[in-house]
Write a protein that holds these residues in place. Structure first.
Motif, PDB file in Angstrom:
ATOM      1  N   ILE A 541     -13.467  -5.408 -14.500  1.00 56.68           N
ATOM      2  CA  ILE A 541     -13.812  -5.163 -13.098  1.00 56.68           C
ATOM      3  C   ILE A 541     -13.933  -3.653 -12.929  1.00 56.68           C
ATOM      4  O   ILE A 541     -12.994  -2.911 -13.222  1.00 56.68           O
ATOM      5  N   TYR A 542     -15.087  -3.208 -12.465  1.00 55.41           N
ATOM      6  CA  TYR A 542     -15.303  -1.772 -12.348  1.00 55.41           C
ATOM      7  C   TYR A 542     -15.150  -1.265 -10.912  1.00 55.41           C
ATOM      8  O   TYR A 542     -14.714  -0.144 -10.685  1.00 55.41           O
ATOM      9  N   TRP A 543     -15.531  -2.079  -9.917  1.00 57.26           N
ATOM     10  CA  TRP A 543     -15.479  -1.619  -8.536  1.00 57.26           C
ATOM     11  C   TRP A 543     -14.095  -1.874  -7.956  1.00 57.26           C
ATOM     12  O   TRP A 543     -13.502  -2.921  -8.131  1.00 57.26           O
ATOM     13  N   GLN A 544     -13.579  -0.885  -7.200  1.00 61.24           N
ATOM     14  CA  GLN A 544     -12.215  -0.977  -6.686  1.00 61.24           C
ATOM     15  C   GLN A 544     -12.018  -2.196  -5.800  1.00 61.24           C
ATOM     16  O   GLN A 544     -11.016  -2.906  -5.917  1.00 61.24           O
ATOM     17  N   ASP A 545     -12.927  -2.444  -4.861  1.00 61.13           N
ATOM     18  CA  ASP A 545     -12.739  -3.562  -3.936  1.00 61.13           C
ATOM     19  C   ASP A 545     -12.631  -4.886  -4.676  1.00 61.13           C
ATOM     20  O   ASP A 545     -11.901  -5.784  -4.254  1.00 61.13           O
ATOM     21  N   GLU A 546     -13.380  -5.020  -5.759  1.00 59.36           N
ATOM     22  CA  GLU A 546     -13.324  -6.265  -6.524  1.00 59.36           C
ATOM     23  C   GLU A 546     -11.918  -6.480  -7.084  1.00 59.36           C
ATOM     24  O   GLU A 546     -11.348  -7.580  -6.976  1.00 59.36           O
ATOM     25  N   ALA A 547     -11.363  -5.441  -7.665  1.00 58.10           N
ATOM     26  CA  ALA A 547     -10.016  -5.550  -8.231  1.00 58.10           C
ATOM     27  C   ALA A 547      -8.993  -5.833  -7.132  1.00 58.10           C
ATOM     28  O   ALA A 547      -8.106  -6.683  -7.294  1.00 58.10           O
ATOM     29  N   THR A 548      -9.122  -5.131  -6.006  1.00 57.32           N
ATOM     30  CA  THR A 548      -8.160  -5.307  -4.919  1.00 57.32           C
ATOM     31  C   THR A 548      -8.156  -6.737  -4.413  1.00 57.32           C
ATOM     32  O   THR A 548      -7.092  -7.346  -4.213  1.00 57.32           O
ATOM     33  N   GLN A 549      -9.339  -7.288  -4.202  1.00 54.88           N
ATOM     34  CA  GLN A 549      -9.434  -8.626  -3.619  1.00 54.88           C
ATOM     35  C   GLN A 549      -8.880  -9.690  -4.568  1.00 54.88           C
ATOM     36  O   GLN A 549      -8.302 -10.679  -4.127  1.00 54.88           O
ATOM     37  N   VAL A 550      -9.033  -9.480  -5.876  1.00 49.86           N
ATOM     38  CA  VAL A 550      -8.507 -10.437  -6.854  1.00 49.86           C
ATOM     39  C   VAL A 550      -7.009 -10.253  -7.036  1.00 49.86           C
ATOM     40  O   VAL A 550      -6.213 -11.194  -6.914  1.00 49.86           O
ATOM     41  N   LEU A 679      -3.858   4.364  -0.513  1.00 47.84           N
ATOM     42  CA  LEU A 679      -3.272   5.677  -0.736  1.00 47.84           C
ATOM     43  C   LEU A 679      -4.275   6.798  -0.497  1.00 47.84           C
ATOM     44  O   LEU A 679      -3.869   7.960  -0.333  1.00 47.84           O
ATOM     45  N   TYR A 680      -5.567   6.477  -0.491  1.00 47.65           N
ATOM     46  CA  TYR A 680      -6.572   7.491  -0.178  1.00 47.65           C
ATOM     47  C   TYR A 680      -6.619   7.668   1.342  1.00 47.65           C
ATOM     48  O   TYR A 680      -6.245   6.787   2.104  1.00 47.65           O
ATOM     49  N   GLU A 681      -7.065   8.848   1.792  1.00 51.72           N
ATOM     50  CA  GLU A 681      -7.099   9.185   3.213  1.00 51.72           C
ATOM     51  C   GLU A 681      -5.739   8.916   3.867  1.00 51.72           C
ATOM     52  O   GLU A 681      -5.634   8.470   5.002  1.00 51.72           O
ATOM     53  N   MET A 682      -4.693   9.205   3.116  1.00 55.19           N
ATOM     54  CA  MET A 682      -3.323   8.935   3.558  1.00 55.19           C
ATOM     55  C   MET A 682      -2.418  10.022   2.990  1.00 55.19           C
ATOM     56  O   MET A 682      -2.584  10.415   1.839  1.00 55.19           O
ATOM     57  N   THR A 683      -1.486  10.490   3.782  1.00 52.54           N
ATOM     58  CA  THR A 683      -0.499  11.437   3.278  1.00 52.54           C
ATOM     59  C   THR A 683       0.749  10.687   2.822  1.00 52.54           C
ATOM     60  O   THR A 683       0.974   9.531   3.212  1.00 52.54           O
ATOM     61  N   GLY A 707      -5.604  -1.895  -6.836  1.00 51.42           N
ATOM     62  CA  GLY A 707      -6.920  -1.284  -6.929  1.00 51.42           C
ATOM     63  C   GLY A 707      -6.753   0.126  -7.435  1.00 51.42           C
ATOM     64  O   GLY A 707      -5.632   0.572  -7.730  1.00 51.42           O
ATOM     65  N   ASP A 708      -7.848   0.869  -7.517  1.00 45.54           N
ATOM     66  CA  ASP A 708      -7.737   2.256  -7.978  1.00 45.54           C
ATOM     67  C   ASP A 708      -6.666   3.009  -7.198  1.00 45.54           C
ATOM     68  O   ASP A 708      -5.867   3.756  -7.766  1.00 45.54           O
ATOM     69  N   THR A 709      -6.666   2.821  -5.873  1.00 43.36           N
ATOM     70  CA  THR A 709      -5.734   3.548  -5.005  1.00 43.36           C
ATOM     71  C   THR A 709      -5.193   2.654  -3.894  1.00 43.36           C
ATOM     72  O   THR A 709      -4.886   3.128  -2.798  1.00 43.36           O
ATOM     73  N   ASP A 710      -5.084   1.367  -4.139  1.00 44.94           N
ATOM     74  CA  ASP A 710      -4.614   0.414  -3.134  1.00 44.94           C
ATOM     75  C   ASP A 710      -3.292  -0.198  -3.549  1.00 44.94           C
ATOM     76  O   ASP A 710      -3.127  -0.630  -4.695  1.00 44.94           O
ATOM     77  N   LEU A 711      -2.360  -0.264  -2.604  1.00 41.45           N
ATOM     78  CA  LEU A 711      -1.076  -0.910  -2.837  1.00 41.45           C
ATOM     79  C   LEU A 711      -1.021  -2.261  -2.137  1.00 41.45           C
ATOM     80  O   LEU A 711      -1.571  -2.421  -1.045  1.00 41.45           O
ATOM     81  N   MET A 712      -0.350  -3.208  -2.752  1.00 43.37           N
ATOM     82  CA  MET A 712       0.047  -4.449  -2.096  1.00 43.37           C
ATOM     83  C   MET A 712       1.565  -4.494  -2.144  1.00 43.37           C
ATOM     84  O   MET A 712       2.152  -4.551  -3.222  1.00 43.37           O
ATOM     85  N   VAL A 713       2.185  -4.418  -0.965  1.00 48.11           N
ATOM     86  CA  VAL A 713       3.638  -4.477  -0.873  1.00 48.11           C
ATOM     87  C   VAL A 713       4.013  -5.905  -0.493  1.00 48.11           C
ATOM     88  O   VAL A 713       3.526  -6.441   0.503  1.00 48.11           O
ATOM     89  N   ILE A 714       4.875  -6.518  -1.296  1.00 48.59           N
ATOM     90  CA  ILE A 714       5.274  -7.908  -1.095  1.00 48.59           C
ATOM     91  C   ILE A 714       6.733  -7.911  -0.675  1.00 48.59           C
ATOM     92  O   ILE A 714       7.590  -7.340  -1.359  1.00 48.59           O
ATOM     93  N   ILE A 827      -7.679   0.738 -12.734  1.00 45.14           N
ATOM     94  CA  ILE A 827      -6.235   0.868 -12.596  1.00 45.14           C
ATOM     95  C   ILE A 827      -5.684   1.614 -13.803  1.00 45.14           C
ATOM     96  O   ILE A 827      -5.732   1.136 -14.935  1.00 45.14           O
ATOM     97  N   THR A 828      -5.163   2.800 -13.551  1.00 45.95           N
ATOM     98  CA  THR A 828      -4.828   3.749 -14.608  1.00 45.95           C
ATOM     99  C   THR A 828      -3.876   3.172 -15.634  1.00 45.95           C
ATOM    100  O   THR A 828      -4.107   3.285 -16.853  1.00 45.95           O
TER     101      THR A 828
END
Length: 1019
Positions: A541-550, A679-683, A707-714, A827-828
């Motif tokens: 998966i190359y696009w961030q949104d794709e990874a995030t949604q899965v 985490l982007y556009e976020m301090t 995602g590249d810069t997305d968190l999911m907190v459970i 995802i690094t």
């Protein structure tokens, strides 16, 4: 004394808009942000103003001292402001806790909820409505001469106060003191206005018959007389009708302009405040401009007719002007530096954009009420015209809000809705001229066809030349600073919904993007949109949104393997919901979406989201999430919140401690809640405010990088979340959906884990303020963060740094694992683990890549081979510094993404080599330090850090200062020496690139402070 009254009424105007801002936020927390709720709040506020004004309009003539009554109204408003916040919390708490659950029926609960909301602000709104007619009556009785000018000046100062109040409240008071502080500030201004009015009233001459004198004086001072064929009663009806319909048209403009400009400036809260302030400022300028003409005009109806015609024409002219604002915004975004001072200039520039678009029409709108009121006063209609003109005008505003927001906008769209409002104003102007001509009141009959020709010709010219490019409208220019060229995007869907403009376009890369008011909310590559029966080659998966949604769906399902019922806040593309429905034993998924056009637009992602639409277990409802949960009173095993970015107006209320506490009530005892945020556009500070809210609301939570810069907190109300069950990735439906993606191997899924709540407890329990409904820190900071292109670097450092500080503090090892192709390339840590495993593979020299970018793997292999080859010889390197840099790069390639394990080949060879080659002490210390961090041999790492810290602080380099800081502090803490840990933190922080707000620094400092307290547990 009249100047003092103007000061008082200015303060009253500031207070009124402070109340409107605060009340709209308060009631949105209770009834939600859905279109109907937004219309309700505005309608109750304006409707209350109308009721109050009309009630006083018929009675002020009988009042002996209207200024004293005005002071009393302001004083009661002050007391109501002081009591509002505790009353709101008490009443809404009672409604949530007892009243709504007892009603049973969601429809009845919704009706009662709205009724409570109305009662919370209607009395104060009615009181606000009484202030204008009372103040105007009092001011006119002080000096009956120049009645029209006095009325115009009162409109001016009150509107000017409103324009100031919007900015003061939105940018200063709410940020400084929260919603309670804004209401208290308004109450203080009410008290000031009451004090001034009472002082003036007591010193004004006692004239019981002043009202009659005013009416006689106004009639005598009139520069005209009524034609014989026109009665005061007839003129009254005509001008009140004009007052109603011109307000209706003006609010159609306001709704249209705000929605249009949100596509230029972004739909953030501050953008709305800027636009509202600019609109009110235009009204104020119009009142000032007309102040002399009100008493001097000999043909007021002709003047009113031309003003109405000009208002419609200038409203139409905003369409071509509006198009040009996209280029202006693009220049601003590209040229303004990403610095704090530039954000103030950016906000000021947006104010200018709003003025350029709205000012001509709003100036005309601001002229109408003073002129209508003055005309009726000079005709002998008396004081009641003060309240009736204002009240009927406000009623027209109520109808305009409802008509525009609920009917015209979704049915006509922005462009045609604005044309409809402009047409109404032009029709009013022509009709008024025709009436004046028929009555023989200063208008020649041939002027009427001239006005028709001017209006129709100008309208035809503008409409024939203006064609909005949907690609430009939805380009997100406020974010990217670029306007797409025609043809760059293939527009697949565009709708102006009740709450947002939703669009879907396809880019030249094949990516299909769904956006809301120009902000992308979801995207998918073309591979995902093919039939599942097609045989596609596996790839990452190359696009961030794709990874995030899965991965968001997989991560939360892994923590709720027994879940039977689920709810999802925010539909977006529908992909996450689709993957949740891959769970075979899930019985019901309720998707709650506030904007129906999002559902329609997402159909363009079919078949990738087919289960959301086709599966009988899927239920999609159009509602505000807070309102839906409170009405239904159902409990779920799993709730996912995936709203838009927090800087989008209204969205930040889904990241507050109050929302999380309510959500906890709707979870089953062992249910789980998933919160997405970026985490982007976020301090770091903003991210901490969200986590602090979660920390106060749930017993345990865990974060994953999805995602590249997305968190999911459970999170869960239970004592602890279970360990993730990654077998959910093997659900048959999920395997079929992801047949074109490299398998979701547990070793890769383990790599996306970031932290548990226990790890952050030393920081979050120390009292950082959570994001709250009443102190909306995230909402107010998010737009600035977007402009500054901020990044929560501290939190992201946990996800990509070579040394995993969190894993070490938690004692969570990540061992070496066999190579498996990377499922999500962005995802690094996933990519890093795969690269390290590939390098350790016996066949790495044969360049086995499995669709990974060839250059990255090839370069890593070449560096590894060169380092090993160099250590085979007996000679010394040409430069020990260069050798050390090469060693650190290779060491990171082999170890990043792992924790508590060291590669024996690399370290065996490196230790032997530096010993045999008699390397400098610092080189040996680097090798030992990195070995200690890799193997969690913290005693070795601490000993090496003793040598490296002085070298790095003296500017000798050898190793990255941030890596040395993180590892040395953790190592000293692990060996039981918090004093040295604190010293390392203090010495190394100044030589790093970290800013003072970096969360890694705060976390380490909290652990040091906790360890220094006698008897405290060590990490």
């Amino acid at each position: 004394m009249r100047p003092l009254l103007f000061v008082a009424f200015w303060a009253s105007g500031v207070a009124g808009l402070l109340y409107e801002l605060a009340w709209s936020r308060y009631l949105a927390l209770f009834v939600g942000h859905a279109a109907y709720a937004q219309v309700l709040v505005i309608s109750v506020f304006l409707g209350g103003l109308a009721v109050g004004s009309l009630a006083v309009g018929d009675r002020s003539r009988r009042l002996r001292r209207p200024l004293a009554w005005y002071a009393m109204a302001e004083l009661v408003l002050c007391l109501a402001g002081l009591a509002f916040h505790p009353a709101f919390r008490g009443i809404t708490g009672l409604a949530y806790g007892a009243l709504l659950p007892a009603l049973g029926s969601p429809a009845l609960a919704g009706a009662v909820q709205w009724g409570v909301a109305v009662l919370l602000i209607l009395p104060q709104s009615v009181l606000l409505g009484t202030t204008f007619p009372l103040m105007a009556a009092g001011a006119l009785r002080l000096d009956p001469g120049g009645a029209g000018k006095t009325v115009a000046l009162l409109y001016f100062v009150n509107s000017l106060g409103g324009a100031v109040g919007v900015i003061l409240g939105g940018f200063v008071l709410i940020a400084w003191a929260g919603l309670p502080g804004a209401v208290l500030g308004a109450a203080a201004l009410n008290a000031l206005a009451a004090g001034i009015a009472l002082w003036v009233s007591r010193r004004a001459p006692d004239r019981p018959s002043a009202a009659e004198q005013l009416e006689r004086q106004a009639t005598e001072d009139s520069p005209w007389t009524l034609p014989d064929r026109v009665t005061v009663r007839e003129l009254w009806s005509v001008l009140l009708g004009l007052s109603f319909f011109t307000a209706l048209a003006s609010f159609v403009y306001e709704i249209g302009w705000i929605r249009m400009l949100s596509l230029v400036m972004g739909s953030a809260t501050h953008s709305f405040e800027i636009m509202l302030s600019a609109f009110i400022l235009g009204l104020a300028i119009g009142s000032w401009w007309i102040r002399h003409a009100v008493d001097r005009s000999t043909r007021p109806l002709r003047l009113l007719g031309w003003i109405q015609l000009c208002m419609g024409l200038t409203a139409l002219a905003t369409l071509p002007v509006y198009e040009g604002m996209f280029d202006v915004m693009a220049v601003l975004v590209r040229t303004l530096p990403e610095r704090e001072g530039a954000y103030a200039l950016f906000s000021l520039s947006r104010y200018g954009i709003a003025l350029v678009v709205m000012l001509p029409s709003t100036i005309c709108a601001g002229m109408t009420l003073p002129l209508i009121t003055g005309t009726l006063l000079h005709a002998g209609a008396g004081e009641r015209s003060l309240g009736w003109v204002y009240g009927v005008n406000t009623l027209g505003s109520v109808v305009g809000v409802g008509l525009a927001g609920l009917l015209l906008l979704p049915s006509l769209g922005l462009e045609r809705m604005l044309v409809a409002g402009a047409s109404l104003d032009m029709i009013l102007g022509v009709a008024l001229m025709a009436y004046a001509a028929r009555a023989g009141w200063g208008v020649r009959r041939r002027v009427v066809p001239l006005a028709v020709a001017v209006g129709a010709g100008a309208a035809a010219l503008i409409l024939s030349t203006v064609r909005f490019d949907q690609a430009i409208l939805t380009s997100g220019v406020f974010r990217y600073g670029a306007v797409p060229d025609p043809g760059d995007r293939a527009m697949l869907f565009y709708r102006d919904g009740r709450t947002a403009t939703v669009a879907v376009h396809r880019e030249s890369s094949g990516l299909t993007v769904q956006s809301t008011n120009g902000k992308p909310d979801a995207s998918l590559g073309e591979r995902w949109l093919r039939s599942v029966s097609q045989d596609l080659e596996r790839a990452p998966i190359y696009w961030q949104d794709e990874a995030t949604q899965v991965l968001a769906a997989v991560a939360i399902m892994a923590h709720a393997p027994a879940a039977r019922s689920a709810a999802m806040v925010g539909h977006g593309s529908g992909i996450t919901g689709h993957y949740l429905l891959a769970k075979p034993d899930l019985e019901r998924l309720v998707t709650i979406e506030i904007e129906p056009e999002m559902i329609r637009g997402s159909r363009l992602y079919y078949p990738a989201n087919r289960r959301v639409f086709d599966d009988p277990r899927s239920v999609v409802v159009i509602a505000d999430a807070k309102a839906y949960f409170s009405h239904r009173q159902e409990r779920y095993d799993l709730i996912v919140s995936e709203p838009s970015n927090p800087w989008v107006s209204g969205t930040a209320s889904l990241f507050t401690v109050e929302f999380y506490q309510r959500v906890g009530d709707y979870l089953t005892d062992d249910g789980v809640f998933g919160q997405w945020f970026q985490l982007y556009e976020m301090t770091d500070e903003a991210a901490v405010s969200v986590l602090a809210a979660l920390h106060q609301s749930f017993r345990h939570y865990r974060a994953f990088l999805v995602g590249d810069t997305d968190l999911m907190v459970i999170a869960t109300n239970a004592d602890r979340l279970p360990d993730p069950d990654w077998e959910v990735a093997r659900y048959p439906a999920l395997l079929q959906d992801l047949s074109h993606v490299h398998p979701l191997d547990p070793v890769h899924l383990d790599a996306i884990r970031v932290f548990d709540s226990e790890t952050l407890d030393p920081v979050l329990s120390a009292g950082p303020l959570p994001n709250s409904d009443y102190f909306p820190r995230l909402d107010l900071a998010a737009e600035r963060s977007r402009f500054l292109d901020s990044f929560a670097s501290g939190f992201y450092g946990f996800c990509e740094d070579r040394f995993d500080v969190v894993a070490a503090l938690e004692g969570r090892r990540a061992d070496f694992a066999p190579y498996a192709p990377v499922p999500a390339w962005g995802i690094t840590q996933m990519r890093a683990r795969a690269l390290g495993a590939w390098l350790r593979d016996d066949g790495w020299l044969e360049s086995r890549r499995d669709n990974a970018p060839a250059d990255e793997y090839a370069r890593a292999g070449q560096r590894y081979g060169a380092l090993l080859l160099g250590m085979d010889g007996e000679g010394r390197p040409a430069s020990w510094r260069s050798w050390t840099r090469s060693f650190l790069v290779v060491e990171e390639s082999l170890h990043r993404g792992t924790a508590g394990v060291a590669d024996s080949l690399l370290y065996g060879r490196a230790r032997d080599y530096v010993e045999a080659a008699d390397a400098p002490p610092e080189v040996r210390a680097v090798v030992e330090y990195m070995y200690g961090l890799a193997a969690w041999d913290f005693a070795t790492a601490a000993s090496a850090a003793d040598l490296l810290i002085p070298a790095v602080t003296d500017g000798e380099g050898w190793i990255d200062a941030e890596l040395l800081l993180d590892g040395s502090v953790v190592s000293y803490l692990a060996v039981g020496d918090p004093r040295r840990a604190g010293q390392a933190l203090e010495r190394l922080l100044p030589v790093t690139d970290r800013n003072a707000d970096d969360f890694r620094t705060a976390l380490l400092g909290a652990y040091v402070n906790r360890a220094l307290v006698p008897g405290a547990a060590r990490p």
